[in-house]
Design an enzyme around this catalytic site. Sequence first.
Site, PDB file in Angstrom:
ATOM      1  N   SER A  63       0.828  -1.216   0.000  1.00 48.63           N
ATOM      2  CA  SER A  63       0.000   0.000   0.000  1.00 48.63           C
ATOM      3  C   SER A  63       0.860   1.263   0.000  1.00 48.63           C
ATOM      4  O   SER A  63       2.011   1.264   0.448  1.00 48.63           O
ATOM      5  CB  SER A  63      -0.920   0.022   1.226  1.00 48.63           C
ATOM      6  OG  SER A  63      -1.721  -1.128   1.262  1.00 48.63           O
TER       7      SER A  63
HETATM    8  N1  SAM Z   1      -0.743  -4.831   3.953  1.00 50.94           N
HETATM    9  C1  SAM Z   1       0.037  -5.104   2.776  1.00 50.94           C
HETATM   10  C2  SAM Z   1       1.409  -4.551   2.838  1.00 50.94           C
HETATM   11  O1  SAM Z   1       1.739  -3.864   3.809  1.00 50.94           O
HETATM   12  O2  SAM Z   1       2.177  -4.827   1.900  1.00 50.94           O
HETATM   13  C3  SAM Z   1      -0.652  -4.670   1.501  1.00 50.94           C
HETATM   14  C4  SAM Z   1      -1.750  -5.547   1.169  1.00 50.94           C
HETATM   15  S1  SAM Z   1      -2.368  -5.611  -0.458  1.00 50.94           S
HETATM   16  C5  SAM Z   1      -2.959  -3.977  -0.722  1.00 50.94           C
HETATM   17  C6  SAM Z   1      -3.815  -6.593  -0.062  1.00 50.94           C
HETATM   18  C7  SAM Z   1      -3.515  -8.019   0.308  1.00 50.94           C
HETATM   19  O3  SAM Z   1      -4.717  -8.637   0.757  1.00 50.94           O
HETATM   20  C8  SAM Z   1      -2.995  -8.867  -0.850  1.00 50.94           C
HETATM   21  O4  SAM Z   1      -1.774  -9.428  -0.500  1.00 50.94           O
HETATM   22  C9  SAM Z   1      -4.087  -9.928  -1.025  1.00 50.94           C
HETATM   23  O5  SAM Z   1      -3.604 -11.170  -1.451  1.00 50.94           O
HETATM   24  C10 SAM Z   1      -4.655  -9.987   0.383  1.00 50.94           C
HETATM   25  N2  SAM Z   1      -5.996 -10.564   0.497  1.00 50.94           N
HETATM   26  C11 SAM Z   1      -7.077 -10.415  -0.303  1.00 50.94           C
HETATM   27  N3  SAM Z   1      -8.115 -11.128   0.170  1.00 50.94           N
HETATM   28  C12 SAM Z   1      -7.687 -11.749   1.307  1.00 50.94           C
HETATM   29  C13 SAM Z   1      -8.281 -12.627   2.261  1.00 50.94           C
HETATM   30  N4  SAM Z   1      -9.540 -13.036   2.156  1.00 50.94           N
HETATM   31  N5  SAM Z   1      -7.525 -13.059   3.288  1.00 50.94           N
HETATM   32  C14 SAM Z   1      -6.237 -12.668   3.430  1.00 50.94           C
HETATM   33  N6  SAM Z   1      -5.613 -11.849   2.557  1.00 50.94           N
HETATM   34  C15 SAM Z   1      -6.329 -11.394   1.516  1.00 50.94           C
END
Ligand code: SAM
Length: 223
Positions: A63
């Site tokens: 992000s």
């Molecule tokens: N917090 C992260 C960082 O600091 O790099 C950025 C996250 S990215 C914007 C969103 C993440 O949510 C992705 O890695 C995606 O695979 C994960 N995601 C989506 N749906 C999910 C779920 N149901 N459970 C866990 N992770 C999920």
Amino acid sequence: MSVSLHDFQRKDLIKKLKESGIKSESVLDAINKVKRELFVSPEFKRFAYENNALPISNNQTISQPYTVAFMTEVMKVEKGNRILEIGTGSGYQAAVLCELGAEVFSVERIEQLYNEAKLTLQKTNYDVKLKCSDGTKGWKEHAPYNGIIVTAGSPGLPDELVKQLADGGRLVIPVGDKDVQEIWCLTKSKDKNGKESFTTDKYQYFKFVPLIGEYGWQNANNR
Ligand code: SAM
């Protein structure tokens, strides 16, 4: 002690976050301590301190620093708080939460990202409990949490996450359609008779990758 280009760029980023309205000194301090260049792949290191989201594996993103700062500020994390993050991604947000003195649990659904984040967090010495699973169901074994932060865009409030909040706990989550989401903060309280109530504050709009799972979107494409 010599100051590296990244140290200099990190200070500049903090200045920009302040100018964009981030007020919490503890959040700014935490961001100032985490080396974001260690959470991105080599070809993106030179962009690590631009205030932008960057690509990570599997078409996901680390992000934008402003988004991390904003959501963390809204969650009002205190030292010793138990915090659950849904969407580990690169592990960067989890590292920022550790620098705030929280006990951090984080769930990622994509195995490759889970493995990469595990390695990065080990190398950078951040103690985060990680799980590879559908985070829309939370992580019951360690509940209740003082804060839950969802770092992917959700069509609504996943019931299971609401249930896993402690009294006084906050769920910070982007809610909307696939194109744009508003940051909501749901706070749980209990009155003296033990009756639960919730308040919801709504903040700015952002754009996140979708939260995919049982209580989120069913896949990356449906609307
Ligand atoms: N917090 C992260 C960082 O600091 O790099 C950025 C996250 S990215 C914007 C969103 C993440 O949510 C992705 O890695 C995606 O695979 C994960 N995601 C989506 N749906 C999910 C779920 N149901 N459970 C866990 N992770 C999920």
